[in-house]
Design a protein around this motif. Structure first.
Motif, PDB file in Angstrom:
ATOM      1  N   THR A  22     -73.004  40.143   1.052  1.00  0.00           N
ATOM      2  CA  THR A  22     -73.599  39.832   2.358  1.00  0.00           C
ATOM      3  C   THR A  22     -74.013  38.369   2.400  1.00  0.00           C
ATOM      4  O   THR A  22     -74.284  37.746   1.362  1.00  0.00           O
ATOM      5  CB  THR A  22     -74.821  40.706   2.654  1.00  0.00           C
TER       6      THR A  22
ATOM      7  N   GLU B  24     -76.482  35.758   4.893  1.00  0.00           N
ATOM      8  CA  GLU B  24     -77.459  35.623   5.974  1.00  0.00           C
ATOM      9  C   GLU B  24     -77.310  34.253   6.634  1.00  0.00           C
ATOM     10  O   GLU B  24     -77.412  33.226   5.966  1.00  0.00           O
ATOM     11  CB  GLU B  24     -78.885  35.775   5.428  1.00  0.00           C
TER      12      GLU B  24
ATOM     13  N   GLY C  17     -80.539  34.375  10.588  1.00  0.00           N
ATOM     14  CA  GLY C  17     -81.167  35.671  10.770  1.00  0.00           C
ATOM     15  C   GLY C  17     -80.211  36.828  10.992  1.00  0.00           C
ATOM     16  O   GLY C  17     -80.660  37.958  11.227  1.00  0.00           O
ATOM     17  N   LYS C  18     -78.901  36.588  10.917  1.00  0.00           N
ATOM     18  CA  LYS C  18     -77.924  37.652  11.097  1.00  0.00           C
ATOM     19  C   LYS C  18     -77.197  37.918   9.787  1.00  0.00           C
ATOM     20  O   LYS C  18     -76.875  36.985   9.044  1.00  0.00           O
ATOM     21  CB  LYS C  18     -76.919  37.269  12.187  1.00  0.00           C
ATOM     22  N   THR C  19     -76.920  39.198   9.507  1.00  0.00           N
ATOM     23  CA  THR C  19     -76.254  39.580   8.269  1.00  0.00           C
ATOM     24  C   THR C  19     -74.753  39.751   8.491  1.00  0.00           C
ATOM     25  O   THR C  19     -74.325  40.471   9.399  1.00  0.00           O
ATOM     26  CB  THR C  19     -76.834  40.905   7.726  1.00  0.00           C
ATOM     27  N   TYR C  20     -73.978  39.069   7.647  1.00  0.00           N
ATOM     28  CA  TYR C  20     -72.524  39.189   7.679  1.00  0.00           C
ATOM     29  C   TYR C  20     -72.053  39.765   6.348  1.00  0.00           C
ATOM     30  O   TYR C  20     -72.570  39.402   5.281  1.00  0.00           O
ATOM     31  CB  TYR C  20     -71.864  37.823   7.892  1.00  0.00           C
TER      32      TYR C  20
END
Length: 893
Positions: free
Chosen positions: A12, A14, A17-20
């Motif tokens: 993962t 970050e 603030g968004k998780t990919y």
């Protein structure tokens, strides 16, 4: 996204603030045997490795495929076949229309088989940009753009109606309407994301942005760090339908760049130098990756210009890794900050970020000091034949000598009702055109500066020059306007004629009648100068034999000079208002002036022009479209016809069989291009295609071009091998698409001979020399070949895409061994050809036996190599082609 993930690489990231979620290359390196220092792996190979990690499923991708990349790093080459899945597909309308015609025909076939036609839908994202249809009918007038667009809409109404239906009928399919820009520039400026995201199972995955395109210059996007290359329309359709692209792990040639370009030298001069070097090196079928400290001084637009020309230097792609310049361009072109931040974070996490001083290992490498590049052109008929600008005049005189016109070098032909004459070498077309350069603000601003300075000096273009400006996107118009160059370009006749490829693909429109008449009367060898990437014989204009690729500012300069028999480094372009000579150096801009002009380009231009890019104008939105999930074919249409490829798809598959007593349709020498094979350019009234159209009520003035009629197989098969410059070695001193019908000894068009052979149930073969199928990835070069009844092509070597396309249409590509070709075997084309070994035991690369029986009964026997290179290609061939394979898989599911 991977169903197996045997190396447990899922990770993962970050960002803001968004998780990919992604498959980590550093994690894979920890567990892969033999990988060593993964930083030494070329970035383009890292993209392939990530693709394999993500798509490992135990069937199409297995652990040994992934391990093969590790072995590549040790050996720097591999013979491993892999299955590659690009994120998306890009099309232009010439190749896109037949692709959508095929999808519509597949829906009909599925419905005929009693299944749901909506099974046939692109599974990958597909963008089609309408950019190949506009012609330069009107020029050097303020009304040129408006009038050319009107004519374009009128000419292409049926095609556009069909594409509008496709836009509504198919999922995952978007259309960029006409009058927007060239597909490669729209891709560079808007469509490409560099880091592509996909939603799956409630998670957001990030992957490298990758694509294939139905135009060979799809490679342009590699300048942005996006891996992409051109494939045939046939192969692209299979990718759209979820089929992986079968490929051998490539060799990667490193191209090290040092230094800076000298004052007065353009990106076009650089790309012509690179093209010459790489073509000489031999990079067909290989990746080229650029690296070295010189990249620190190479703007993104210059990188894209070099990447665009990969087909001209023969490589699969010319790749530039992501770096700080990539981010700068993403910001300049108006991309969202969220996208830019993700590109940086993902590239660094994956080790795909270029840092000066860190240099990978390559299969082979070469080097160029940018400071050694000089002003250049390329021609008269191959993009790799670079000529230094000072040598152009002498080079042209040599061309006249070689063509037996040395005694008439100074011939002058009066032009009817004009006060000037026309001579050998005169420039009759000067076109700023094509994706290669019209994506690059530095060379376009340079052209604007040359125009501005020329107007100030009182210079004008010569009256026999057909001049045009066809930018790659509306953004170009914005920044030329903002910099104040548009009025000067207009005064010199470089008015906007349209947003599209125009002259570079042969859509140069007619020459003025009086110019055309003078050329014919004097049998003159005249020139075009264009800022394009292709200058093959017969491509730009049938009456122009010498075609020179040059930078946009040089295009303007040669329009002022009016001739290519000149040394612009010392000969004057003309005179100023006081009668003083004006030289190129007097109007050539400095690097500082160009940089100041380029500073007018800003992100707001891109955001404004691409804000509603898929919407189109009122005329586009007003095109009526039919309802339904299958297309309502019109018997009266001469643009869109239901092709005959799938008529037997509901019947059992036929077994492969040997070729027995085939006749030779044609014998070709080296470097036969897809431009020679595939219908392109204008349609002659007395050609088989012209006769067909007239028989169907189409007036000669409404013929349009072959490219615009690619959705009609009846037109296209009649135009296959019909190029006016093609030379069939079976005939003496005859140019054009003619052959000998051997049993009767009668000379006729290749199409008529093929139809005669079909009535006689006689299979056909084509014989050829080296580099068969060089050039654009024209699917009709393969489609036309199969529709004419050709079972096999035997050549000394092939260009990558055309070989693949032949297999994709069920034609067997075979290769003479050790350059023991037509001449070495003593073949004339009058033989009966039999090929043994085409059965269920056929394997990739297998040697097959060919027997050629002469008229007197004597026989010549020789071995050829089957150029089906992979098992996947063999599956396609067994099924009669790639689309047949996909369709049977669906129907059998």
């Amino acid at each position: 996204m991977s169903s197996n993930d045997s190396l447990s690489t899922l990770s993962t990231l970050e960002v803001n603030g968004k998780t990919y979620h992604y498959h980590s290359l550093p994690k894979a390196a920890e567990k892969l045997k033999n990988i060593g220092d993964i930083d030494k792996l070329p970035t383009s190979m890292k993209v392939l490795l990530e693709n394999l990690l993500r798509n490992e499923d135990g069937e199409t991708v297995v652990p040994d495929d992934i391990d093969a990349i590790a072995h590549w790093l040790a050996e720097r080459k591999s013979d491993r076949e892999i299955q590659y899945r690009p994120a998306r597909v890009l099309m232009q309308d010439f190749t896109g229309v037949p692709a959508i015609v095929d999808l519509a025909a597949m829906r009909d076939a599925v419905a005929k088989a009693g299944q749901d036609p909506e099974q046939i839908n692109p599974l990958s994202a597909v963008d089609l940009v309408i950019d190949h249809s506009v012609m330069v009918d009107q020029f050097a007038t303020p009304e040129a753009f408006k009038e050319n667009v009107r004519i374009e809409m009128e000419r292409n109404f049926e095609r556009y109606q069909f594409l509008r239906w496709g836009q509504s009928a198919f999922e995952n399919f978007r259309v960029v309407p006409p009058g927007t820009g060239i597909c490669h520039q729209v891709n560079l400026e808007y469509l490409a994301k560099v880091a592509w995201t996909k939603e799956q199972d409630g998670k957001t995955f990030v992957v490298p942005d990758t694509l294939v395109g139905t135009d060979s210059h799809t490679t342009m996007i590699n300048g942005l760090g996006v891996l992409g290359w051109g494939v045939g329309g046939i192969e692209a359709e299979a990718a759209m339908l979820g089929q992986p692209i079968s490929m051998l792990i490539p060799e990667v040639v490193g191209f090290r760049v040092t230094g800076k370009l000298p004052e007065g030298v353009t990106a076009t001069d650089l790309v012509l130098t690179v093209t010459q070097m790489l073509r000489k090196q031999g990079v067909v079928g290989k990746f080229v990756e650029f690296y070295g400290p010189g990249l620190d001084h190479l703007p993104l637009a210059d990188r894209a210009t070099i990447a665009n020309m990969a087909p001209e230097y023969g490589a699969t792609c010319g790749f530039f890794p992501v770096d700080q310049e990539t981010l700068r361009y993403l910001e300049l072109s108006g991309r969202e900050q969220e996208t830019i931040d993700l590109v940086e974070a993902y590239s660094k996490a994956q080790g795909m970020w270029r840092e000066t001083g860190k240099e990978p290992v390559f299969t082979d490498s070469m080097e160029l000091d940018l400071s050694t590049v000089e002003a250049s052109l390329a021609g008269p008929k191959r993009p790799q034949d670079r000529v230094g600008m000072p040598q152009l005049g002498a080079n042209f005189d040599l061309i006249l000598e070689q063509s037996g016109q040395a005694d008439e070098k100074n011939k002058k032909v009066p032009v009817k009702d004009k006060d000037y004459t026309l001579s050998h070498g005169d420039v009759v077309i000067a076109a700023i055109t094509s994706c290669t350069n019209t994506s690059n603000p530095s060379v376009l601003m340079a052209a604007g500066l040359v125009a501005q300075k020329a107007v100030e000096k009182g210079l004008m273009r010569k009256p026999w020059v057909k001049s045009s400006l066809a930018p790659g996107s509306k953004v170009v118009t914005d920044y030329l306007d903002k910099a104040g160059f548009t009025s000067s370009l207009n005064k010199l006749g470089f008015n906007l004629v349209g947003y599209g490829c125009t002259t570079c693909i042969g859509n140069s429109g007619p020459l003025p009648d009086e110019i055309s008449a003078a050329i014919k009367e004097g049998d003159l060898t005249v020139s075009s100068v264009l800022s394009g990437n292709r200058n093959f014989e017969g491509r730009v204009h049938p009456e122009v034999q010498a075609n020179w690729l040059a930078s946009p500012p040089l295009v303007v300069a040669y329009a002022l000079a009016g001739t290519t028999r000149i040394d612009l480094s010392k000969d004057p372009l003309g005179e100023d208002q006081q009668g003083n000579p004006v030289y190129l150096k007097d109007i050539w801009p400095s690097s500082k002036e160009i940089a100041e002009a380029v500073s007018f380009v800003d992100g707001e231009m891109f955001r404004r022009e691409y804000g509603e890019v898929f919407k189109g104008d009122e005329e586009w939105r007003g095109i009526p479209i039919g309802e339904g999930n299958t297309y309502n074919w019109s018997d009266d249409s001469t643009y869109v016809k239901n092709p005959p490829y799938f008529t037997e798809i509901d019947k059992p598959l036929k077994a492969m069989s040997n070729v027995k007593d085939a006749r030779v349709l044609a014998v070709f020498a080296d470097s036969i291009t897809t431009d020679h094979i595939s219908p392109a350019g204008s349609i002659k009234p007395d050609s088989p295609a012209g006769k067909y159209l007239q028989a169907n009520g189409v007036a000669v003035n409404d013929f349009n071009s072959y490219g615009s009629r690619r959705g009609n197989h009846e037109v296209m098969m009649r135009g296959t091998f019909a190029n006016i410059r093609i030379k069939n070695q079976m005939l003496d001193n005859v140019e054009g698409g003619y052959t000998i019908h051997v049993p009767s000894g009668e000379q006729m068009s290749i199409y008529d001979a093929a139809m005669k052979y079909q009535k006689e149930n006689t299979p056909l073969v084509v014989l050829a020399g080296k580099e068969y199928g060089t050039g654009s990835s024209r699917d009709w070069a393969a489609k036309g070949t199969t529709l004419l009844g050709v079972r096999a092509v035997i050549a000394e070597s092939y260009e990558r895409i055309h070989r693949s396309n032949l297999i994709g249409m069920g034609v067997l590509p075979l290769q003479f061994e050790n350059e023991q070709g037509v001449e070495a075997q003593g073949l004339t084309g009058h033989e009966k050809i039999s090929i043994e070994g085409i059965d269920e035991t056929l394997k990739p690369g297998q040697m097959l036996k060919v027997t050629a029986e002469k008229d007197d009964g004597s026989k010549v026997t020789f071995d050829v190599k089957c150029r089906i290179d992979t098992n996947t290609e063999l599956d396609y061939y067994k099924n009669g082609g790639i689309l047949h394979y996909v369709l049977r898989q669906m129907l059998d599911a």
